[in-house]
Design a protein around this motif. Structure first.
Motif, PDB file in Angstrom:
ATOM      1  N   LEU A 173       0.798  -1.105  -0.106  1.00 13.27           N
ATOM      2  CA  LEU A 173      -0.084  -0.124   0.004  1.00 13.27           C
ATOM      3  C   LEU A 173       0.834   1.360  -0.033  1.00 13.27           C
ATOM      4  N   SER A 174       0.469   2.290  -0.943  1.00 22.09           N
ATOM      5  CA  SER A 174       1.030   3.569  -0.605  1.00 22.09           C
ATOM      6  C   SER A 174       0.176   4.586  -1.176  1.00 22.09           C
ATOM      7  N   ILE A 175       0.559   5.910  -0.666  1.00 22.02           N
ATOM      8  CA  ILE A 175      -0.015   7.140  -0.877  1.00 22.02           C
ATOM      9  C   ILE A 175       0.489   7.857  -1.998  1.00 22.02           C
ATOM     10  N   ILE A 176      -0.050   8.086  -3.240  1.00 23.24           N
ATOM     11  CA  ILE A 176       0.588   8.758  -4.415  1.00 23.24           C
ATOM     12  C   ILE A 176      -0.440  10.268  -4.708  1.00 23.24           C
ATOM     13  N   THR A 177       0.149  10.993  -5.532  1.00 24.63           N
ATOM     14  CA  THR A 177      -0.967  11.997  -6.148  1.00 24.63           C
ATOM     15  C   THR A 177      -0.517  11.887  -7.579  1.00 24.63           C
ATOM     16  N   THR A 178      -1.669  12.064  -8.367  1.00 17.28           N
ATOM     17  CA  THR A 178      -1.632  12.438  -9.689  1.00 17.28           C
ATOM     18  C   THR A 178      -2.098  13.804 -10.343  1.00 17.28           C
ATOM     19  N   GLN A 179      -1.544  14.119 -11.439  1.00 18.58           N
ATOM     20  CA  GLN A 179      -1.889  15.446 -11.985  1.00 18.58           C
ATOM     21  C   GLN A 179      -3.010  15.335 -13.018  1.00 18.58           C
ATOM     22  N   ASN A 180      -4.229  16.496 -12.824  1.00 19.96           N
ATOM     23  CA  ASN A 180      -4.890  16.635 -14.182  1.00 19.96           C
ATOM     24  C   ASN A 180      -5.743  15.287 -14.136  1.00 19.96           C
ATOM     25  N   GLN A 181      -5.813  14.519 -15.390  1.00 27.25           N
ATOM     26  CA  GLN A 181      -6.693  13.352 -15.145  1.00 27.25           C
ATOM     27  C   GLN A 181      -5.746  11.915 -15.297  1.00 27.25           C
ATOM     28  N   ASP A 182      -4.646  12.027 -15.008  1.00 29.16           N
ATOM     29  CA  ASP A 182      -3.705  11.092 -14.940  1.00 29.16           C
ATOM     30  C   ASP A 182      -4.265   9.806 -13.951  1.00 29.16           C
ATOM     31  N   THR A 183      -4.043   8.679 -14.260  1.00 34.06           N
ATOM     32  CA  THR A 183      -4.598   7.600 -13.316  1.00 34.06           C
ATOM     33  C   THR A 183      -3.427   6.719 -12.925  1.00 34.06           C
ATOM     34  N   PRO A 184      -3.809   5.976 -11.870  1.00 33.34           N
ATOM     35  CA  PRO A 184      -2.644   5.147 -11.214  1.00 33.34           C
ATOM     36  C   PRO A 184      -2.682   4.001 -12.179  1.00 33.34           C
ATOM     37  N   LEU A 185      -3.685   3.712 -13.077  1.00 31.89           N
ATOM     38  CA  LEU A 185      -3.455   2.382 -14.021  1.00 31.89           C
ATOM     39  C   LEU A 185      -2.299   2.607 -14.985  1.00 31.89           C
ATOM     40  N   GLU A 186      -1.970   3.725 -15.521  1.00 34.83           N
ATOM     41  CA  GLU A 186      -0.937   3.551 -16.417  1.00 34.83           C
ATOM     42  C   GLU A 186       0.498   3.705 -15.773  1.00 34.83           C
ATOM     43  N   MET A 187       0.513   3.849 -14.368  1.00 38.19           N
ATOM     44  CA  MET A 187       1.580   3.624 -13.859  1.00 38.19           C
ATOM     45  C   MET A 187       1.696   2.208 -13.233  1.00 38.19           C
ATOM     46  N   GLY A 188       0.758   1.103 -13.534  1.00 36.03           N
ATOM     47  CA  GLY A 188       0.811  -0.076 -13.072  1.00 36.03           C
ATOM     48  C   GLY A 188       0.467  -0.279 -11.679  1.00 36.03           C
ATOM     49  N   LEU A 189      -0.351   0.726 -11.196  1.00 34.76           N
ATOM     50  CA  LEU A 189      -0.733   0.641  -9.701  1.00 34.76           C
ATOM     51  C   LEU A 189      -2.293   0.230  -9.646  1.00 34.76           C
ATOM     52  N   PHE A 190      -2.488  -0.314  -8.612  1.00 32.51           N
ATOM     53  CA  PHE A 190      -4.093  -0.501  -8.348  1.00 32.51           C
ATOM     54  C   PHE A 190      -4.825   0.217  -7.399  1.00 32.51           C
ATOM     55  N   PRO A 191      -5.706   0.878  -7.836  1.00 29.71           N
ATOM     56  CA  PRO A 191      -6.343   2.114  -7.060  1.00 29.71           C
ATOM     57  C   PRO A 191      -7.222   1.514  -6.070  1.00 29.71           C
ATOM     58  N   ILE A 192      -7.261   2.034  -4.715  1.00 29.16           N
ATOM     59  CA  ILE A 192      -8.010   1.576  -3.549  1.00 29.16           C
ATOM     60  C   ILE A 192      -9.058   2.564  -3.088  1.00 29.16           C
ATOM     61  N   LEU A 193      -8.609   3.789  -3.281  1.00 30.74           N
ATOM     62  CA  LEU A 193      -9.399   5.047  -3.015  1.00 30.74           C
ATOM     63  C   LEU A 193      -8.798   6.223  -3.531  1.00 30.74           C
ATOM     64  N   ASN A 194      -9.531   7.252  -3.675  1.00 27.14           N
ATOM     65  CA  ASN A 194      -9.299   8.448  -4.317  1.00 27.14           C
ATOM     66  C   ASN A 194      -9.845   9.774  -3.798  1.00 27.14           C
ATOM     67  N   ILE A 195      -9.347  10.870  -3.716  1.00 18.74           N
ATOM     68  CA  ILE A 195      -9.895  12.229  -3.421  1.00 18.74           C
ATOM     69  C   ILE A 195      -9.510  13.147  -4.606  1.00 18.74           C
ATOM     70  N   ASP A 196     -10.728  13.609  -5.130  1.00 20.41           N
ATOM     71  CA  ASP A 196     -10.558  14.574  -6.166  1.00 20.41           C
ATOM     72  C   ASP A 196     -10.141  15.961  -5.687  1.00 20.41           C
ATOM     73  N   VAL A 197      -9.100  16.499  -5.982  1.00 18.53           N
ATOM     74  CA  VAL A 197      -8.878  17.900  -5.561  1.00 18.53           C
ATOM     75  C   VAL A 197      -8.950  18.943  -6.394  1.00 18.53           C
ATOM     76  N   TRP A 198      -9.569  18.690  -7.674  1.00 20.14           N
ATOM     77  CA  TRP A 198      -9.815  19.737  -8.500  1.00 20.14           C
ATOM     78  C   TRP A 198     -10.773  20.655  -7.853  1.00 20.14           C
ATOM     79  N   GLU A 199     -10.640  22.030  -8.009  1.00 20.15           N
ATOM     80  CA  GLU A 199     -11.166  23.025  -7.333  1.00 20.15           C
ATOM     81  C   GLU A 199     -13.002  22.773  -7.598  1.00 20.15           C
ATOM     82  N   HIS A 200     -13.561  22.116  -8.646  1.00 20.74           N
ATOM     83  CA  HIS A 200     -14.766  21.962  -8.803  1.00 20.74           C
ATOM     84  C   HIS A 200     -15.352  21.171  -8.018  1.00 20.74           C
ATOM     85  N   ALA A 201     -14.533  20.159  -7.089  1.00 24.18           N
ATOM     86  CA  ALA A 201     -15.041  19.238  -6.309  1.00 24.18           C
ATOM     87  C   ALA A 201     -15.283  19.848  -4.891  1.00 24.18           C
TER      88      ALA A 201
END
Ligand code: MN
Length: 211
Positions: A146-174
């Motif tokens: 397990l680890s905590i990471i951040t991504t920019q814009n609409q990048d996803t952990p999938l393209e880094m070969g990571l499996f997502p468990i939970l996310n928080i959207d921090v775009w201002e519209h959220a």
């Protein structure tokens, strides 16, 4: 499960006001019905003229962006990522409760972060560190860690070969309508509406896949 073209915006599994008072009804409505809808519309438009990719799942499209024709790579990356990240975010939310991690994920959080408060601190720090728009994630790597990471814009952990468990959207519209520019308050409120059952299911699925 609507996971390939033509993508549709499936309804939220709860009411727009279900997360009150932590995330407000208007934000949820706009976020789901306007922002996510736009990503879906744009992804469909991008694929309209490419029938050979219309049977690909959303995850296949995201992971295989480099295999796509040059002229649609950016659009699929941004809009496919936008669809995946938002669906993941909305399904990771639930009515307010005092819940903490459950099941096997609970023990994993204890082992990896030294307890739930320490996990919260680390995730909050990560979410605050995103400059501009993006997400903070709890992920599992190919070794099952397990680890905590951040991504920019609409990048996803999938393209880094990571499996997502939970996310928080921090775009201002959220959060801007309720929390204005105070992202820290939104993060604190988000901890009240995490769907830990969903996160635990994701963890169990990853665990089965990688170990
Ligand atoms: Mn968003």
């Amino acid at each position: 499960m609507n996971d390939h073209y033509k993508f549709i915006n499936t309804p939220l599994p709860y009411g727009y006001n279900a997360l009150e008072p932590y995330i407000d009804e208007k934000t949820m409505y706009l976020h789901h019905d306007r922002h996510l809808q736009t990503y879906i519309d744009n992804l469909n438009t991008t694929l309209d003229k490419y029938p050979e990719y219309q049977s690909w799942t959303l995850e296949q499209l995201i992971i295989n962006v480099p295999c796509l024709p040059d002229e649609i790579q950016t659009a699929v990356k941004n809009n496919g990522g936008g669809v995946f990240n938002h669906r993941f975010y909305f399904s990771g939310l639930a009515r307010p409760s005092s819940s903490e991690p459950v099941g096997v994920l609970s023990q994993a959080v204890e082992n990896e972060f030294g307890g739930y408060p320490a996990f919260q601190n680390q995730l909050k720090t990560a979410a605050l560190s995103v400059f501009g728009s993006g997400y903070a994630w709890l992920v599992v790597n190919a070794a099952g860690k397990l680890s905590i990471i951040t991504t920019q814009n609409q990048d996803t952990p999938l393209e880094m070969g990571l499996f997502p468990i939970l996310n928080i959207d921090v775009w201002e519209h959220a959060y801007y309508l309720k929390h204005y520019n105070v992202r820290a308050d939104y993060i604190d409120d988000w901890f009240h509406v995490i769907n830990w059952n969903h996160a635990n299911r994701n963890y169990r699925r990853c665990f089965n896949m990688v170990l």
